[in-house]
Design a protein around this motif. Sequence first.
Motif, PDB file in Angstrom:
ATOM      1  N   SER A 173      40.751  43.366  33.050  1.00  0.00           N
ATOM      2  CA  SER A 173      39.351  42.938  32.949  1.00  0.00           C
ATOM      3  C   SER A 173      38.962  42.219  34.236  1.00  0.00           C
ATOM      4  O   SER A 173      39.815  41.885  35.061  1.00  0.00           O
ATOM      5  CB  SER A 173      39.168  42.015  31.747  1.00  0.00           C
ATOM      6  OG  SER A 173      39.856  40.799  31.967  1.00  0.00           O
ATOM      7  N   ASP A 174      37.674  41.947  34.390  1.00  0.00           N
ATOM      8  CA  ASP A 174      37.203  41.261  35.587  1.00  0.00           C
ATOM      9  C   ASP A 174      37.824  39.871  35.706  1.00  0.00           C
ATOM     10  O   ASP A 174      38.213  39.447  36.794  1.00  0.00           O
ATOM     11  CB  ASP A 174      35.673  41.155  35.571  1.00  0.00           C
ATOM     12  CG  ASP A 174      34.999  42.506  35.754  1.00  0.00           C
ATOM     13  OD1 ASP A 174      35.661  43.418  36.296  1.00  0.00           O
ATOM     14  OD2 ASP A 174      33.814  42.644  35.369  1.00  0.00           O
ATOM     15  N   ALA A 175      37.926  39.169  34.591  1.00  0.00           N
ATOM     16  CA  ALA A 175      38.487  37.808  34.609  1.00  0.00           C
ATOM     17  C   ALA A 175      39.975  37.844  34.972  1.00  0.00           C
ATOM     18  O   ALA A 175      40.450  37.021  35.773  1.00  0.00           O
ATOM     19  CB  ALA A 175      38.287  37.143  33.253  1.00  0.00           C
ATOM     20  N   GLU A 176      40.711  38.794  34.399  1.00  0.00           N
ATOM     21  CA  GLU A 176      42.143  38.917  34.700  1.00  0.00           C
ATOM     22  C   GLU A 176      42.351  39.283  36.171  1.00  0.00           C
ATOM     23  O   GLU A 176      43.245  38.763  36.837  1.00  0.00           O
ATOM     24  CB  GLU A 176      42.797  39.971  33.812  1.00  0.00           C
ATOM     25  CG  GLU A 176      42.890  39.589  32.356  1.00  0.00           C
ATOM     26  CD  GLU A 176      43.351  40.745  31.487  1.00  0.00           C
ATOM     27  OE1 GLU A 176      43.961  40.461  30.439  1.00  0.00           O
ATOM     28  OE2 GLU A 176      43.109  41.921  31.850  1.00  0.00           O
ATOM     29  N   TYR A 177      41.501  40.182  36.664  1.00  0.00           N
ATOM     30  CA  TYR A 177      41.599  40.605  38.055  1.00  0.00           C
ATOM     31  C   TYR A 177      41.359  39.430  39.004  1.00  0.00           C
ATOM     32  O   TYR A 177      42.119  39.214  39.948  1.00  0.00           O
ATOM     33  CB  TYR A 177      40.600  41.734  38.330  1.00  0.00           C
ATOM     34  CG  TYR A 177      40.510  42.132  39.779  1.00  0.00           C
ATOM     35  CD1 TYR A 177      41.550  42.813  40.404  1.00  0.00           C
ATOM     36  CD2 TYR A 177      39.385  41.807  40.539  1.00  0.00           C
ATOM     37  CE1 TYR A 177      41.473  43.168  41.737  1.00  0.00           C
ATOM     38  CE2 TYR A 177      39.301  42.160  41.868  1.00  0.00           C
ATOM     39  CZ  TYR A 177      40.352  42.840  42.473  1.00  0.00           C
ATOM     40  OH  TYR A 177      40.270  43.174  43.793  1.00  0.00           O
ATOM     41  N   LEU A 204      46.543  45.529  42.441  1.00  0.00           N
ATOM     42  CA  LEU A 204      45.606  44.918  41.486  1.00  0.00           C
ATOM     43  C   LEU A 204      44.273  45.657  41.465  1.00  0.00           C
ATOM     44  O   LEU A 204      43.689  45.882  40.397  1.00  0.00           O
ATOM     45  CB  LEU A 204      45.364  43.456  41.848  1.00  0.00           C
ATOM     46  CG  LEU A 204      46.357  42.428  41.333  1.00  0.00           C
ATOM     47  CD1 LEU A 204      46.000  41.050  41.838  1.00  0.00           C
ATOM     48  CD2 LEU A 204      46.410  42.427  39.827  1.00  0.00           C
ATOM     49  N   ALA A 205      43.798  46.029  42.645  1.00  0.00           N
ATOM     50  CA  ALA A 205      42.523  46.760  42.712  1.00  0.00           C
ATOM     51  C   ALA A 205      42.639  48.098  41.998  1.00  0.00           C
ATOM     52  O   ALA A 205      41.709  48.522  41.304  1.00  0.00           O
ATOM     53  CB  ALA A 205      42.106  46.947  44.167  1.00  0.00           C
ATOM     54  N   ASP A 206      43.770  48.774  42.141  1.00  0.00           N
ATOM     55  CA  ASP A 206      43.977  50.038  41.442  1.00  0.00           C
ATOM     56  C   ASP A 206      43.981  49.839  39.937  1.00  0.00           C
ATOM     57  O   ASP A 206      43.398  50.637  39.189  1.00  0.00           O
ATOM     58  CB  ASP A 206      45.291  50.695  41.886  1.00  0.00           C
ATOM     59  CG  ASP A 206      45.234  51.205  43.322  1.00  0.00           C
ATOM     60  OD1 ASP A 206      44.098  51.371  43.850  1.00  0.00           O
ATOM     61  OD2 ASP A 206      46.314  51.423  43.915  1.00  0.00           O
ATOM     62  N   LEU A 207      44.683  48.801  39.481  1.00  0.00           N
ATOM     63  CA  LEU A 207      44.713  48.519  38.038  1.00  0.00           C
ATOM     64  C   LEU A 207      43.322  48.158  37.517  1.00  0.00           C
ATOM     65  O   LEU A 207      42.930  48.581  36.423  1.00  0.00           O
ATOM     66  CB  LEU A 207      45.693  47.374  37.738  1.00  0.00           C
ATOM     67  CG  LEU A 207      47.173  47.685  37.889  1.00  0.00           C
ATOM     68  CD1 LEU A 207      48.016  46.419  37.738  1.00  0.00           C
ATOM     69  CD2 LEU A 207      47.603  48.721  36.861  1.00  0.00           C
ATOM     70  N   HIS A 208      42.574  47.383  38.299  1.00  0.00           N
ATOM     71  CA  HIS A 208      41.225  47.015  37.892  1.00  0.00           C
ATOM     72  C   HIS A 208      40.307  48.233  37.881  1.00  0.00           C
ATOM     73  O   HIS A 208      39.490  48.411  36.973  1.00  0.00           O
ATOM     74  CB  HIS A 208      40.668  45.931  38.828  1.00  0.00           C
ATOM     75  CG  HIS A 208      39.328  45.438  38.429  1.00  0.00           C
ATOM     76  ND1 HIS A 208      38.191  45.799  39.113  1.00  0.00           N
ATOM     77  CD2 HIS A 208      38.928  44.612  37.422  1.00  0.00           C
ATOM     78  CE1 HIS A 208      37.146  45.228  38.551  1.00  0.00           C
ATOM     79  NE2 HIS A 208      37.569  44.496  37.522  1.00  0.00           N
ATOM     80  N   GLY A 209      40.466  49.093  38.890  1.00  0.00           N
ATOM     81  CA  GLY A 209      39.652  50.305  38.955  1.00  0.00           C
ATOM     82  C   GLY A 209      39.965  51.266  37.820  1.00  0.00           C
ATOM     83  O   GLY A 209      39.086  51.995  37.345  1.00  0.00           O
TER      84      GLY A 209
END
Length: 132
Positions: free
Chosen positions: A118-122, A108-113
Amino acid sequence: MNIIAAEWGTGQVLWSFLWFFLFFMWIWLVITVFADIIRSRDLSGWGKAAWTIGIILLPFLGVFLYLIVNGGSMSRRAEDDAIEHQKATDAYIRDVAGSNPTDELAKLADLHGAGKLSDAEYEQAKAKIIAG
């Protein structure tokens, strides 16, 4: 060969099958009772030894008494063992499949990075993983 066939009529063969079936059922019942004695958590070691000796010395009476006294709890113990076995199997499959929360959080952190979440989805996905 005809002598054997003449001596063994249909009725004798059916009786032989019946006695073999009853003998097989008796062996199955004794094995089931011994297995239940071994897995019983509410019997002490002395109780297990007493039931075992009783069944060995007086097989018919011992088995029937055990079924009368403990028959109701035999199915409960078998069901509890099946549930424990299923939980252990599920845990093993989860472990082997790599469903580790730490790995999922790293993905998840990789996808967010990378900007794919988005921040909300993360935050929502991270809360779901942490909650289990």
